[in-house]
Write a protein that holds these residues in place. Structure first.
Motif, PDB file in Angstrom:
ATOM      1  N   PRO A 149       0.817  -1.220   0.000  1.00 21.58           N
ATOM      2  CA  PRO A 149       0.000   0.000   0.000  1.00 21.58           C
ATOM      3  C   PRO A 149       0.854   1.276   0.000  1.00 21.58           C
ATOM      4  CG  PRO A 149      -0.701  -1.530   1.726  1.00 21.58           C
ATOM      5  CD  PRO A 149       0.602  -2.028   1.215  1.00 21.58           C
ATOM      6  N   LEU A 150       0.285   2.338  -0.513  1.00 19.18           N
ATOM      7  CA  LEU A 150       0.959   3.641  -0.562  1.00 19.18           C
ATOM      8  C   LEU A 150       1.460   4.056   0.808  1.00 19.18           C
ATOM      9  CD1 LEU A 150       1.658   6.479  -1.732  1.00 19.18           C
ATOM     10  CD2 LEU A 150      -0.755   7.087  -1.389  1.00 19.18           C
ATOM     11  N   TRP A 151       0.616   3.920   1.829  1.00 14.74           N
ATOM     12  CA  TRP A 151       0.981   4.427   3.149  1.00 14.74           C
ATOM     13  C   TRP A 151       2.031   3.572   3.847  1.00 14.74           C
ATOM     14  CZ3 TRP A 151      -4.288   4.271   1.745  1.00 14.74           C
ATOM     15  CH2 TRP A 151      -4.880   3.006   1.841  1.00 14.74           C
ATOM     16  N   TRP A 152       2.309   2.378   3.341  1.00 13.83           N
ATOM     17  CA  TRP A 152       3.336   1.544   3.955  1.00 13.83           C
ATOM     18  C   TRP A 152       4.725   2.123   3.697  1.00 13.83           C
ATOM     19  CZ3 TRP A 152       2.739  -1.587   7.713  1.00 13.83           C
ATOM     20  CH2 TRP A 152       3.716  -2.530   8.036  1.00 13.83           C
ATOM     21  N   ASP A 153       4.968   2.594   2.489  1.00 11.31           N
ATOM     22  CA  ASP A 153       6.241   3.237   2.142  1.00 11.31           C
ATOM     23  C   ASP A 153       5.964   4.215   1.006  1.00 11.31           C
ATOM     24  OD1 ASP A 153       8.755   4.019   1.422  1.00 11.31           O
ATOM     25  OD2 ASP A 153       9.544   2.020   1.039  1.00 11.31           O
ATOM     26  N   PRO A 154       5.472   5.429   1.347  1.00 13.88           N
ATOM     27  CA  PRO A 154       5.057   6.375   0.299  1.00 13.88           C
ATOM     28  C   PRO A 154       6.157   6.708  -0.698  1.00 13.88           C
ATOM     29  CG  PRO A 154       4.282   7.094   2.453  1.00 13.88           C
ATOM     30  CD  PRO A 154       5.192   5.941   2.701  1.00 13.88           C
ATOM     31  N   ALA A 155       7.380   6.923  -0.226  1.00 14.73           N
ATOM     32  CA  ALA A 155       8.465   7.326  -1.133  1.00 14.73           C
ATOM     33  C   ALA A 155       8.758   6.228  -2.149  1.00 14.73           C
ATOM     34  CB  ALA A 155       9.711   7.663  -0.323  1.00 14.73           C
ATOM     35  N   SER A 156       8.914   4.993  -1.679  1.00 12.72           N
ATOM     36  CA  SER A 156       9.199   3.892  -2.605  1.00 12.72           C
ATOM     37  C   SER A 156       8.004   3.604  -3.510  1.00 12.72           C
ATOM     38  CB  SER A 156       9.566   2.625  -1.817  1.00 12.72           C
ATOM     39  OG  SER A 156      10.836   2.751  -1.217  1.00 12.72           O
ATOM     40  N   PHE A 172      16.475   7.387   7.543  1.00  7.20           N
ATOM     41  CA  PHE A 172      15.677   6.826   8.627  1.00  7.20           C
ATOM     42  C   PHE A 172      15.738   5.298   8.659  1.00  7.20           C
ATOM     43  CE2 PHE A 172      13.512  10.823   7.442  1.00  7.20           C
ATOM     44  CZ  PHE A 172      13.695  11.511   8.625  1.00  7.20           C
ATOM     45  N   GLY A 173      16.628   4.715   7.838  1.00  7.77           N
ATOM     46  CA  GLY A 173      16.633   3.270   7.701  1.00  7.77           C
ATOM     47  C   GLY A 173      15.662   2.865   6.602  1.00  7.77           C
ATOM     48  N   SER A 174      15.697   1.610   6.211  1.00 10.18           N
ATOM     49  CA  SER A 174      14.827   1.155   5.133  1.00 10.18           C
ATOM     50  C   SER A 174      14.184  -0.173   5.494  1.00 10.18           C
ATOM     51  CB  SER A 174      15.612   0.995   3.829  1.00 10.18           C
ATOM     52  OG  SER A 174      14.806   0.402   2.830  1.00 10.18           O
ATOM     53  N   ILE A 175      12.895  -0.291   5.192  1.00  7.97           N
ATOM     54  CA  ILE A 175      12.225  -1.567   5.421  1.00  7.97           C
ATOM     55  C   ILE A 175      12.577  -2.576   4.326  1.00  7.97           C
ATOM     56  CG2 ILE A 175      10.318  -0.564   6.700  1.00  7.97           C
ATOM     57  CD1 ILE A 175       8.640  -0.676   4.180  1.00  7.97           C
ATOM     58  N   PRO A 214       6.117   1.411   9.501  1.00  9.51           N
ATOM     59  CA  PRO A 214       7.347   0.606   9.559  1.00  9.51           C
ATOM     60  C   PRO A 214       8.605   1.436   9.770  1.00  9.51           C
ATOM     61  CG  PRO A 214       6.494   0.704   7.322  1.00  9.51           C
ATOM     62  CD  PRO A 214       5.427   1.261   8.205  1.00  9.51           C
ATOM     63  N   TYR A 215       8.607   2.680   9.276  1.00  5.48           N
ATOM     64  CA  TYR A 215       9.799   3.507   9.477  1.00  5.48           C
ATOM     65  C   TYR A 215       9.930   3.945  10.929  1.00  5.48           C
ATOM     66  CZ  TYR A 215      10.967   3.606   4.585  1.00  5.48           C
ATOM     67  OH  TYR A 215      11.349   3.226   3.333  1.00  5.48           O
ATOM     68  N   VAL A 216       8.806   4.230  11.566  1.00  4.03           N
ATOM     69  CA  VAL A 216       8.844   4.587  12.988  1.00  4.03           C
ATOM     70  C   VAL A 216       9.282   3.385  13.809  1.00  4.03           C
ATOM     71  CG1 VAL A 216       7.459   5.319  14.966  1.00  4.03           C
ATOM     72  CG2 VAL A 216       7.090   6.378  12.727  1.00  4.03           C
ATOM     73  N   VAL A 217       8.723   2.212  13.495  1.00  5.13           N
ATOM     74  CA  VAL A 217       9.015   1.007  14.275  1.00  5.13           C
ATOM     75  C   VAL A 217      10.440   0.524  14.045  1.00  5.13           C
ATOM     76  CG1 VAL A 217       8.412  -1.423  14.612  1.00  5.13           C
ATOM     77  CG2 VAL A 217       6.609   0.288  14.346  1.00  5.13           C
ATOM     78  N   TYR A 218      10.832   0.394  12.754  1.00  9.58           N
ATOM     79  CA  TYR A 218      12.116  -0.226  12.443  1.00  9.58           C
ATOM     80  C   TYR A 218      13.234   0.783  12.219  1.00  9.58           C
ATOM     81  CZ  TYR A 218       9.155  -4.288  11.894  1.00  9.58           C
ATOM     82  OH  TYR A 218       8.251  -5.300  12.134  1.00  9.58           O
ATOM     83  N   PRO A 223      16.328   0.638  16.439  1.00  9.90           N
ATOM     84  CA  PRO A 223      17.681   1.054  16.820  1.00  9.90           C
ATOM     85  C   PRO A 223      17.781   1.536  18.262  1.00  9.90           C
ATOM     86  CG  PRO A 223      17.130   1.914  14.652  1.00  9.90           C
ATOM     87  CD  PRO A 223      15.870   1.341  15.222  1.00  9.90           C
ATOM     88  N   LEU A 224      16.732   2.205  18.750  1.00  9.75           N
ATOM     89  CA  LEU A 224      16.760   2.663  20.138  1.00  9.75           C
ATOM     90  C   LEU A 224      16.808   1.482  21.105  1.00  9.75           C
ATOM     91  CD1 LEU A 224      14.239   5.659  20.250  1.00  9.75           C
ATOM     92  CD2 LEU A 224      16.685   5.733  20.766  1.00  9.75           C
ATOM     93  N   ILE A 225      16.002   0.465  20.835  1.00 12.90           N
ATOM     94  CA  ILE A 225      15.983  -0.716  21.698  1.00 12.90           C
ATOM     95  C   ILE A 225      17.322  -1.436  21.643  1.00 12.90           C
ATOM     96  CG2 ILE A 225      14.932  -2.992  22.016  1.00 12.90           C
ATOM     97  CD1 ILE A 225      12.300  -1.731  21.040  1.00 12.90           C
TER      98      ILE A 225
END
Length: 291
Positions: A149-156, A172-175, A214-218, A223-225
């Protein structure tokens, strides 16, 4: 393929998984976990391989769900150490997925979640899994969907429609990091059948999501965890491996944020969502023939 060759989770299993997934901020991951456990149909005494286990969350879940022997297999030694710390009854083995140190017909069940897309020679990997799976044994697979879906990775999403490929590196890292390919359902089924498995089920999952989840989570949370800089009280409600330590307080801001994410995710439970054209994941349940 039959329409639904798996049973609903038993109430005890569903409750245990809910507890273990309490810290999970990616609802697509939670949905994968539940469906893949249904596919595996775990039984006491099974010998199960979690292939590409990473930090061993699925290994831990399998170990808690049944009295069985589970092996976590991965090439990253540091991740195996984390898995061993949590899943103390499990065995962890380091190695290459295309030349696995297991005898023929070693496992009753094999889990392959978000792994196949990273392997250049997918047929070699699938044939190796077939070799070590017992006749009649189950292979449960999940991979990323090519039409996400668009909202999963709008840029890609936008870039691929202009002729590019999903971004594998961003600030921001990449899924999609280290992904060799994404999958259409028919292509995954074709590849699995080419490796002489019988495909019993193929499903698509997760259409709706809060944009950029996914960008917020991964890209930020993971990385914080892993950095170890979060206070212990935060780790109990942030670390995927420690869901059973989260008391579920509504006053906890992390629980509150997950509540919002999960509220949006409930849209994916609507029957009409299955008619959508874009999804986050493809799942396959396959079986090694008896002869």
């Amino acid at each position: 393929m039959t329409e639904q060759p798996y049973a609903p989770l038993a109430p005890h299993d569903a409750a245990l998984m809910d507890t273990m997934l309490r810290n999970e901020a990616d609802p697509a991951y939670s949905r994968r976990a539940r469906r893949l456990m249904q596919y595996l149909d775990l039984q006491a005494g099974d010998t199960v391989l979690d292939c590409g286990c990473g930090y061993g969350f699925y290994t831990l879940m399998i170990d808690k769900l049944r009295d069985l022997h589970v092996v976590g297999f991965d090439e990253a030694f540091d991740r195996l150490l984390v898995g061993q710390e949590h899943a103390k009854r499990a065995t962890f083995v380091r190695g290459d997925g295309q030349g696995m140190p297991f005898a023929d017909n070693s496992f009753d069940k094999i889990l392959l979640s978000e792994v196949l897309e990273h392997i250049p020679d997918q047929q070699a990997a699938l044939h190796e899994l077939r070799r070590i799976l017992k006749p009649g044994g189950i292979l449960a697979i999940s991979v990323p969907h090519a039409n996400y879906p668009l909202w999963w990775d709008p840029a890609s999403w936008i870039w691929t429609r202009l002729g590019g490929k999903p971004f594998t590196h961003t600030k921001f890292g990449s899924i999609w990091e280290n992904h060799v390919r994404l999958y259409e359902p028919a292509e995954l089924v074709r590849q699995v059948r080419m490796a002489d498995f019988e495909v019993e089920c193929c499903e698509e999952a997760t259409h709706y999501a809060i944009p950029m989840t996914p960008y917020v989570v991964y890209g930020i949370g993971k990385p914080l965890i892993e950095s170890g800089i979060l206070p212990e009280r935060w780790m109990k409600s942030a670390d995927r491996m420690r869901g059973d330590q989260n008391q579920g307080s509504k006053l906890n801001p992390l629980n509150l944020a997950r509540g919002i994410i999960n509220y949006v995710d409930q849209l994916n439970e609507r029957p009409e969502t299955l008619q959508k054209r874009s999804f986050v994941n493809v799942f396959v349940k396959a079986r090694k023939p008896l002869s």
